[in-house]
Design an enzyme around this catalytic site. Structure first.
Site, PDB file in Angstrom:
ATOM      1  N   ASP A 155      -0.200  -9.516  -4.743  1.00  0.00           N
ATOM      2  CA  ASP A 155       1.032  -8.737  -4.837  1.00  0.00           C
ATOM      3  C   ASP A 155       0.717  -7.353  -5.406  1.00  0.00           C
ATOM      4  OD1 ASP A 155       3.659  -7.951  -4.691  1.00  0.00           O
ATOM      5  OD2 ASP A 155       4.342  -9.176  -6.381  1.00  0.00           O
ATOM      6  N   PHE A 162       0.820  -1.218   0.000  1.00  0.00           N
ATOM      7  CA  PHE A 162       0.000   0.000   0.000  1.00  0.00           C
ATOM      8  C   PHE A 162       0.856   1.271   0.000  1.00  0.00           C
ATOM      9  CE2 PHE A 162      -4.337  -1.776   1.660  1.00  0.00           C
ATOM     10  CZ  PHE A 162      -4.539  -2.368   0.428  1.00  0.00           C
TER      11      PHE A 162
END
Length: 425
Positions: free
Chosen positions: A291, A64
């Site tokens: 991913d 993130f």
């Protein structure tokens, strides 16, 4: 006394089969699963006829980008994208800036994410050569070993951690740096066609072998984003955990001609034969992940494009479409997208639709046909490698923590409602 919700006439997807029943939700948890006539009274009763109810997806591998690279993504936009994609829990990787490799940075990141996240989350701790003392100070969901980057940690660092820690999860990126270095001498890193010639199937397999030869003690190995069937088989036969990431299930080198550097990811996309082979070994796979690794369009179009692609919002929709196409069953989705990660990482209240568990639920309209468009997604990076794909089966609503968070495409949740989850194992 009335409960918060009763979801009536559900088809509940569990790893062990489809259960036709109703679900009572109260105070954030699943209070009861039974036939409709045994349900308590509810403040809100919703008919789920013709809908599939999945457990909220758990994505055990996301980036993130927060802190340090928030122009690409941050915990608010990343978790929002996840929520719209039916992902109600994520595990975030440590390669931020600063690197999450000290107890101080770990706590800072946790505090930051608690203020921003729409969904529940946990964090990996980044392993580095020589930081065993720092590793002992924290209790992360897992320790990440970037073994393709010997400047961060090498096989000797993994060995040292295995002899110093007990009952931990070691998440490993298995690509051998020496093989990649030799391949780099023969190929230009800037050439998009050469990426797969540097990060080869051989580099992955030789790294898998090297890692499996290290004595782990009571610790467990979790192999991230394996990209070939042979790697999956080797890890399974050794009794460790194999993760597949959606890029390798849905894309191959054949897509690179169309996508160019937008197809660049680590490990590299492999052959179409390898991609199809991964579908055949799903029974050996412990869990699926995305991913999710967003980069800006300008970065991907640059002379030195970074590796990685977004995927957390398209994760579950792609799997739903795959069920409709007959590639797998709803029970497989329940295992691979939820229960598997819950069992591996000790997320004891997550991952399965069961009385007493968190009411994280995804309601699926299995007949609706729609098209993936980046303009309709919520990642800050504003692109997707799956642009224009038509899918059958769409997320209708999402419950997180017993509250209706997405209702027919409308956002009802707020940032900061997600909670940090400590592992229980």
């Amino acid at each position: 006394m009335a409960v918060d919700f009763v979801l009536e006439n559900c088809k509940i997807a569990r790893p062990d089969g489809i259960l036709e029943a109703s679900i009572a939700i109260n105070n954030g948890r699943i209070q009861k699963i039974a036939l409709s006539d045994a349900m308590p009274k509810a403040d809100n009763a919703i008919d789920m006829s013709e809908k599939i109810v999945l457990p909220g997806a758990i994505d055990p591998h996301v980036h993130f980008r927060d802190p340090g690279f928030t122009e690409k993504e941050d915990f608010e936009t990343g978790s929002l994208s996840a929520l719209f994609g039916g992902v109600t829990t994520i595990l975030d990787m440590p390669n931020t800036k600063p690197f999450t490799g000290t107890s101080e940075e770990f706590e800072k990141k946790k505090t930051l994410a608690e203020k921003k996240s729409y969904i529940d989350f946990s964090l990996y701790f980044g392993a580095m050569d020589g930081n065993i003392w720092e590793m002992r100070k924290v209790n992360p969901i897992g320790y990440k070993f970037y073994l393709d980057h010997p400047d961060i940690v090498g096989y000797s660092g993994l060995k040292a951690a295995a002899s110093s820690l007990e009952n931990k999860i070691f998440a490993v990126h298995a690509e051998d740096p020496d093989i990649m270095h030799d391949n780099l001498k023969k190929n230009s890193a800037a050439d998009p066609k050469s990426h797969g010639k540097i990060r080869t199937a051989e580099a992955e397999m030789e790294s898998v072998k090297a890692i499996l030869n290290i004595e782990m003690g009571s610790n467990n190995l979790y192999f991230c984003h394996l990209s070939t069937p042979s790697s999956v088989k080797a890890v399974h036969e050794a009794g460790h955990f194999a993760e597949l990431a959606t890029p390798h299930l849905f894309l191959s080198r054949e897509n690179s001609a169309e996508l160019g550097n937008f197809a660049r990811t680590n490990p590299s996309l492999k052959s179409e034969e390898d991609r199809l082979g991964l579908w055949k070994v799903l029974s050996l796979v412990s869990t699926l992940a995305t991913d999710h690794a967003p980069h800006l369009i300008s970065e991907k179009e640059s002379a030195s494009p970074p590796s990685g692609m977004p995927g957390v919002e398209t994760f579950l929709p792609l799997m739903i479409d795959s069920v409709n196409k007959g590639f797998l069953d709803w029970t497989d989705v329940a295992r691979l997208c939820s229960a598997g990660a819950s069992n591996i990482f000790g997320l004891v209240n997550k991952g399965i639709i069961e009385e007493g568990k968190d009411a994280d639920l995804v309601i699926i309209d299995r007949k609706k046909v729609w098209e993936i468009k980046a303009s309709k997604l919520h990642s800050k990076c504003a692109w997707t490698p799956f642009e224009g794909r038509k899918l059958k089966g769409k997320i209708d609503s999402v419950f997180r923590g017993g509250k209706l968070a997405i209702d027919k495409g409308k956002l009802l949740a707020k940032p900061g409602q997600g909670k940090y989850i400590a592992p229980e194992r």
